[in-house]
Design an enzyme around this catalytic site. Structure first.
Site: not given
Lengths: 154, 409
Positions: B199, B222, B365, B117, B196
């Site tokens: 997600q 999220k 993104c 991202h 990261d």
């Protein structure tokens, strides 16, 4: 809030994606670069990554030839294609006035059917007014045309 | 069936015909989260860690308790390893501006993947430019999974940071983190590993202490928490050696006329009045998901994707990005990126919206990834605990309609 619950209905969708829009998307007019010297500018929508480049050959104050290239959605391609036809042969002042009118129509400030004569085939983009998130798609080519005309021909 | 009742989510209750398939962008909020935020302001609002009065003590307690809950949810035994930030983007910037700036010198390198991202990609790209270091991008295999051999070939003794996405936000593919961590430790012993987790935190059971990474960045919104709160989990020993991120109130130990000293971890990284109410809201979201059970969340989503992917590929002209064979579902999570031939994703999204189906259309993104796919945008449908077969059926029906509009020549 969804499209379905926003007061729009299927006929709005049909108005947005009417035949002329789909045709210009599939087989855009005046697609490709023009040989130098031309006024040229590139536009980009940073939100979606779509891009358009506009090429203008002027004769005096008149836009003699206009073309475009780029990647984008049906609305942006059809709008660019229709724009190239609409501005050809017009003076800069006429183009500015047409853009102002077009902008008022796609943003819903003026009704397309009240300005059919001035808009010509641009009337087909009147359906965008019901889809505010798509106004940028419809106006990107026009903003890029303005930028091109402000750039010296090379 | 959905895993969580739609009635738990006020927005979904208010819009019964909405098929919300954009949870990868932000999840809808369960009522318990909204209630927790309101309760904080109505029952305990005071500036945490400031006042000597009982109310401030109560605010401090709730804020700390939220930290404990969220750390536990993500498998971090020590809540002091959790630094509150606005979200994944700020977590990445925090690491780059502190450990990154101190650790990366001219001639060093940073390794990322082509799946990152922009929050990770651009942050590390900029950090390497500022340090005059190399920015190395691990490429993808033709099936869009990470080319692990290429990744390994980029690692060396001058690699200072390795930033990898746990789950690709654009494609929904789970990275082989254990394999990558082993490679980094063997080949790049001086590298910090930044995962990261934007997600992965909402969709996978995460055990930070067992991942073997140095940092894990995530966003609260999220996973059903409010916008504007997220976290950086870091190895304690590393956090302690890092310089502060921002300066201001609460991050100091003492302020001299010329020199100041820093508070302990995690407060060293939390300058200014904290976003305590949203931390409390995020903790409520973590408890809500714990109540559902993250193993069940994972199983529910895999089952939905097993319905969603074939429902899309059965439509003529639809391409799903990434592997779609039976084995692929073990490494699929949350989101599915797809394309309909002859229809730009934006046009597709507009037509789907008219049918009450909300998906994302755009570059997600991930412009470096879009370049590699040779597209400017994709359509992305993503699921969460409140998604069910009805959403999948509505998606497939609307995509068929879009095909009729665009392919009818």
């Amino acid at each position: 809030m969804t499209g379905a619950s926003s007061g729009r209905d299927g006929s709005d969708l049909e108005a947005l994606y009417q035949g002329i829009i789909l045709d210009h998307n599939r087989r855009p007019k005046n697609y490709g670069e023009l040989p130098a010297p031309v006024h040229h500018a590139a536009g980009r929508n940073p939100l979606c990554g779509d891009e358009v480049a506009v090429f203008v050959k002027t004769e005096g104050d008149t836009l003699a030839e206009v073309s475009f290239t780029g990647k984008g959605c049906a609305i942006s391609r059809a709008s660019a294609s229709l724009m190239t036809g609409a501005v050809k042969g017009k003076s800069r002042a006429q183009v500015d006035a047409l853009f102002d009118l077009f902008h008022d129509v796609v943003t819903g400030r003026k009704k397309a059917e009240d300005h059919k004569a001035e808009l010509g085939s641009l009337v087909a983009l009147g359906g965008v007014a019901k889809f505010p998130v798509r106004v940028k798609c419809a106006s990107m080519a026009w903003h890029t045309l303005k930028k091109a005309l402000e750039t010296p021909a090379t | 069936m959905t895993l969580a009742p739609r009635a738990d989510f006020p927005l979904l209750e208010r819009h019964p015909s909405l098929h919300y398939l954009d949870s990868a962008a932000t999840a809808q909020k369960p009522r318990v989260v909204l209630d927790a935020i309101r309760a904080f302001y109505e029952e305990a609002n005071a500036n945490p860690r400031r006042g000597a009065y009982a109310l401030s003590f109560e605010a401090t307690q709730r804020y700390w308790s939220a930290r404990e809950t969220i750390a536990r949810f993500l498998g971090a035994a020590d809540p002091e390893c959790l630094v509150f930030v606005r979200g994944t983007t700020e977590a990445m910037n925090l690491v780059a501006a502190t450990a990154g700036r101190e650790g990366i010198s001219a001639g060093d390198n940073v390794v990322v993947t082509a799946l990152e991202h922009h929050a990770s990609f651009v942050t590390w790209q900029r950090a390497t430019i500022e340090a005059n270091a190399q920015f190395r991008i691990a490429e993808l295999r033709p099936d869009l999974t990470l080319d692990v051999e290429h990744f390994a070939s980029l690692l060396d003794a001058r690699t200072k940071v390795v930033a990898v996405t746990h789950v690709s936000n654009a494609l929904g593919l789970v990275s082989p983190v254990a394999e990558l961590v082993a490679l980094v430790r063997r080949r790049a012993p001086r590298a910090m590993i930044v995962l990261d987790g934007a997600q992965s935190a909402p969709h996978l059971p995460v055990q930070f202490d067992a991942l073997g990474v140095d940092f894990y960045a995530f966003s609260g919104h999220k996973l059903g928490g409010p916008m504007g709160i997220g976290g950086l989990l870091g190895r304690k020993a590393l956090l302690e050696t890092m310089p502060p991120y921002q300066t201001g109130g609460d991050m100091i130990e003492s302020v001299g006329d010329q020199v100041s000293t820093w508070n302990t971890v995690p407060f060293k990284f939390e300058a200014g009045t904290p976003n305590a109410a949203d931390a409390v809201g995020l903790a409520a979201a973590c408890e809500y998901l714990t109540g559902l059970g993250m193993a069940r969340v994972r199983a529910h989503e895999v089952a939905l994707l097993r319905a969603l992917v074939p429902a899309l590929t059965a439509i003529e002209g639809v391409t799903v990005h990434g592997p779609t064979d039976d084995a692929a579902f073990a490494m699929r999570s949350g989101a599915v990126s797809f394309e309909l031939a002859e229809a730009h994703p934006h046009d597709l999204a507009t037509i789907l919206d008219q049918a009450g189906v909300a998906i994302r259309a755009g570059h997600h993104c991930c412009q470096p990834l879009m370049r590699r796919l040779g597209v400017s945008a994709t359509a992305r449908a993503s699921v969460f605990v409140y998604s069910g077969e009805a959403d999948v059926a509505a998606l497939a029906g609307a995509v068929r309609h879009a095909r009729a509009v665009f392919a009818g020549d």
